[in-house]
Write a protein that holds these residues in place. Sequence first.
Motif, PDB file in Angstrom:
ATOM      1  N   SER A  59       0.832  -1.215   0.000  1.00 54.07           N
ATOM      2  CA  SER A  59       0.000   0.000   0.000  1.00 54.07           C
ATOM      3  C   SER A  59       0.861   1.257   0.000  1.00 54.07           C
ATOM      4  O   SER A  59       0.554   2.235  -0.699  1.00 54.07           O
ATOM      5  N   ILE A  60       1.946   1.253   0.767  1.00 54.23           N
ATOM      6  CA  ILE A  60       2.854   2.407   0.786  1.00 54.23           C
ATOM      7  C   ILE A  60       3.594   2.529  -0.539  1.00 54.23           C
ATOM      8  O   ILE A  60       3.757   3.627  -1.095  1.00 54.23           O
TER       9      ILE A  60
ATOM     10  N   THR B 246       1.404   3.944  -3.301  1.00 58.19           N
ATOM     11  CA  THR B 246       1.240   5.391  -3.166  1.00 58.19           C
ATOM     12  C   THR B 246       2.400   6.135  -3.823  1.00 58.19           C
ATOM     13  O   THR B 246       2.204   7.124  -4.542  1.00 58.19           O
TER      14      THR B 246
ATOM     15  N   ALA C 221       2.258   5.681  -7.711  1.00 57.36           N
ATOM     16  CA  ALA C 221       1.249   6.503  -8.377  1.00 57.36           C
ATOM     17  C   ALA C 221       1.794   7.873  -8.758  1.00 57.36           C
ATOM     18  O   ALA C 221       1.346   8.486  -9.729  1.00 57.36           O
ATOM     19  N   SER C 222       2.771   8.347  -7.985  1.00 57.20           N
ATOM     20  CA  SER C 222       3.386   9.646  -8.290  1.00 57.20           C
ATOM     21  C   SER C 222       4.682   9.496  -9.078  1.00 57.20           C
ATOM     22  O   SER C 222       5.394  10.476  -9.300  1.00 57.20           O
TER      23      SER C 222
ATOM     24  N   MET D 218      -6.554  -0.418   1.530  1.00 60.17           N
ATOM     25  CA  MET D 218      -5.826  -0.385   0.262  1.00 60.17           C
ATOM     26  C   MET D 218      -6.800  -0.349  -0.912  1.00 60.17           C
ATOM     27  O   MET D 218      -6.578   0.381  -1.884  1.00 60.17           O
TER      28      MET D 218
ATOM     29  N   SER E  54      -8.337   3.172  -1.272  1.00 61.10           N
ATOM     30  CA  SER E  54      -7.427   4.247  -1.689  1.00 61.10           C
ATOM     31  C   SER E  54      -6.800   4.033  -3.059  1.00 61.10           C
ATOM     32  O   SER E  54      -6.322   4.983  -3.671  1.00 61.10           O
ATOM     33  N   THR E  55      -6.794   2.811  -3.563  1.00 63.00           N
ATOM     34  CA  THR E  55      -6.087   2.535  -4.826  1.00 63.00           C
ATOM     35  C   THR E  55      -7.001   2.146  -5.979  1.00 63.00           C
ATOM     36  O   THR E  55      -6.636   2.333  -7.138  1.00 63.00           O
TER      37      THR E  55
END
Length: 275
Positions: A131-132, A135, A138-139, A202, A205-206
């Motif tokens: 999950s981290i 994140t 994604a950037s 997760m 948020s994803t």
Amino acid sequence: MKQNTMSKEDRKMLNSIFWRSMFLSSGRCGGQVRMHAVGFINSILPALRRYYKDDQEGYRQALMRHTTYFNMTQHVSTFCMGLVASMEKKASEDSTFDTSSISAVKTSLMGPMSGIGDSIFWGVLRLLAASIAITFAASGSILAPISFLLIFNVPAFICRYYLTYKGFSLGTTFLSDMQKSGTIQILTKAASILGLVMIGAMVASTVTFKCALAIPVENADPITVQTYLDSIFKGLVPLSLTLGCLYAQMKKININIIMLLVLALAMILALLGVV
């Protein structure tokens, strides 16, 4: 026996077992019949070679003894390896020692230790690391793979090393005390709950879906389909997609096929202008 009171030879042997345990899964050439048996033998070879140095028959019997089925979460399997090393030491020193108890202890450890290991490492730590990492990914950050590897592997390495020594020093009393106190059941239940929370967080948020379709209205703003979807159930489409993938997994559909179908669905919806 505490770690700081162990002899130099004991520490050298246990360190060797620790490093060899990294290849436990590579010894899965025994298939479903023996699973990690070959990898387990390779891991404890330093102990067998040390304790049966002058007893070739005992060494042969020890090797045969550990060709039986073995399957345990590899991150906690070093506890069993340390325990077996201490029992093999006693067997090499005492001719009346019941060597069948070694296999019995290994068998009894597989269930509870795998329950703890799977819950913590596969059910919680891997999801947390993923999950981290997602994140960061994604950037477009290079920290994505680095964070995943560090968050998952650092605790795994520490656990492997610590349990190698604990298994050798504490022996069977460690497991029996945990079972009597109910600690194993508490740890397994808590880890399972935390794992489910992490999965839900997760997914929320994803997994996203934003419908681009809009219904034109004369002399007024167009009505967006997404607004109505959110008023019915916010996140309905992502949740449905997740449950659909879960259902497909329960039907034993290959995970790679599921991923390709999701990718194809995303491309089709994008080409149609839906998303």
